[in-house]
Enzyme design. Structure first.
Site, PDB file in Angstrom:
ATOM      1  N   HIS A 384      -2.346  -1.337  -0.875  1.00 28.77           N
ATOM      2  CA  HIS A 384      -1.294  -0.944  -0.098  1.00 28.77           C
ATOM      3  C   HIS A 384      -0.489   0.363  -0.291  1.00 28.77           C
ATOM      4  O   HIS A 384       0.175   0.969   0.573  1.00 28.77           O
ATOM      5  CB  HIS A 384       0.037  -2.007  -0.311  1.00 28.77           C
ATOM      6  N   ASP A 388      -1.534   1.123   5.030  1.00 29.93           N
ATOM      7  CA  ASP A 388      -0.304   0.535   5.497  1.00 29.93           C
ATOM      8  C   ASP A 388      -0.849  -0.745   6.398  1.00 29.93           C
ATOM      9  O   ASP A 388      -2.003  -0.913   6.661  1.00 29.93           O
ATOM     10  CB  ASP A 388       0.550   1.581   6.666  1.00 29.93           C
TER      11      ASP A 388
END
Length: 413
Positions: A384, A388
């Site tokens: 992450h 995204d």
């Protein structure tokens, strides 16, 4: 006199461990005969004889750590074995049979060792004999993966028994075979398994790993495969599987979402202008990830052929370092073992990995009606910090759409 050296390791490999010597001091060998095996973090490398001659000295023993291009033994080219160069007595070797001359000299005759058992014992390396003592497993009952069916130290770490065998100790007693026995077997982890364990642990601790899921209707792909598999195999000489289309679908999705094909190097993001997809393979030595290079330039037949080739090398322990270095994305297929759903772990420095799973018939709502369809769960684990959630979900949906409508790949839609 010449030196026997360890291979030159690439920069990503710091050192290796000698797992087996296939020769003894004073033994005569021919050019390219296998002398020793060195296990690195990635593969097992073979050291072969540079010429016809005699191994005069073994410098590095089994389980010793060696560096790149380090001397592990000495060799005399053109020499032949002689009685003066006989190998030193190995304490683990059986005593030589007493000759009949003892009887003539008044000594008590001793029955000679059974020739077959003696030959079997001599054919085992010191590392194998040591492993047999520690585990209680008779090497003669184990399927060997070495040259000519020889049993190696790796075989003893994860023994696969012969079809007509049961595990027996050197005394002949079964080990942990009958119900009710409470036994344990302690064996050291192989270097590869330790490395895999450390990398997976680091991936879970050093990345912001998250997993998103989706499901894919496999019926269109299965129908296409059933219709064209015979023609495909006849023309290309290889069977048409599902992995090739997933590789091509993943390649197309990587083109659309470059961040998923990127890697992190410190504070830098490295965007790769090529597509090297690793395919996770389970082998007797542990999990390995051989890499398909430039998948955007490969046809489905090329992918199937290369996967089959790399899978065969993995099972034989013959993958080279070049086969497993690099890679910008990974696909893992737990479905071949029956896994319904899982969260695959990242393969750093890559930032994403796709998990395929088992295909099961399930009732699905289609246009307001219930239909039984072959469905597969897909999982995308991603870092992450780099990717995204929106990109990850759209990437996985792209693969789903391409697999559910294979014609989109051909039409570049």
């Amino acid at each position: 006199m010449a030196d026997i050296k360890a291979p030159v390791f690439p920069e990503s490999v710091a050192d290796g461990t000698i797992v087996e010597w296939h020769v003894t001091e004073g033994q005569q060998v021919n050019r390219d005969d296998l002398l020793a095996e060195i296990e690195t973090d990635k593969v097992v490398l073979e050291v072969v004889a540079p010429d016809n001659g005699v191994v005069t000295k073994i410098v590095k023993q089994v389980d010793d750590t060696v560096l790149s291009d380090e001397i592990i033994g000495q060799f005399e080219a053109g020499a032949s074995a002689s009685s003066d160069s006989a190998p030193a007595v190995d304490p683990d070797q059986p005593a030589a049979p007493v000759q009949a001359k003892q009887a003539a000299d008044g000594g008590e005759p001793v029955q000679a060792t059974d020739k077959k058992d003696e030959a079997d014992h001599k054919d085992q390396s010191p590392a194998v004999r040591k492993a047999a003592k520690e585990s209680g497993v008779d090497p003669k009952e184990v399927e060997g993966s070495g040259r000519g069916g020889r049993v190696t130290k790796t075989d003893m770490a994860n023994p696969t028994l012969k079809a007509d065998s049961s595990i027996k100790s050197d005394s002949g007693r079964p080990v942990a075979e009958s119900m009710g026995e409470r036994t344990e077997k302690r064996v050291p982890m192989t270097r590869l398994r330790k490395t895999v364990a450390n990398r997976l642990l680091a991936a879970s601790q050093e990345t912001a790993m998250l997993t998103t899921f989706n499901e894919v209707n496999m019926k269109p792909l299965m129908d296409m495969r059933a219709k064209y598999k015979d023609q495909f195999e006849k023309r290309h000489g290889v069977r048409l599987g599902f992995m090739s289309l997933f590789v091509k679908a993943a390649t197309e999705a990587l083109k659309r979402f470059p961040a998923v094909n990127a890697s992190l190097d410190g504070d830098d993001i490295v965007y790769h202008g090529f597509y090297d997809i690793g395919v996770a393979v389970s082998s007797d030595r542990g999990l390995v990830v051989p890499v398909l290079r430039d998948t955007d330039r490969m046809s489905m037949a090329d992918v199937e052929s290369r996967i089959r080739e790399l899978g065969g090398l993995a099972q034989k322990g013959k993958l080279g370092l070049d086969d497993m270095t690099g890679g910008t994305f990974t696909i893992s297929n737990g479905g071949v073992f029956g896994s319904l759903m899982s969260t695959p772990i990242l393969n750093p420095p890559q930032t994403a990995i796709l998990g395929m799973h088992a295909i099961n018939d399930r009732p699905m709502a289609v246009d307001g009606k219930v239909e039984i369809l072959p469905m597969m769960y897909l999982a995308l684990s991603y870092d992450h910090r780099m990717i995204d959630g929106k990109e990850a979900v759209q990437f996985l949906v792209t693969i789903k759409e391409l697999v559910e409508d294979p014609a989109m790949l051909l039409l570049d839609l």
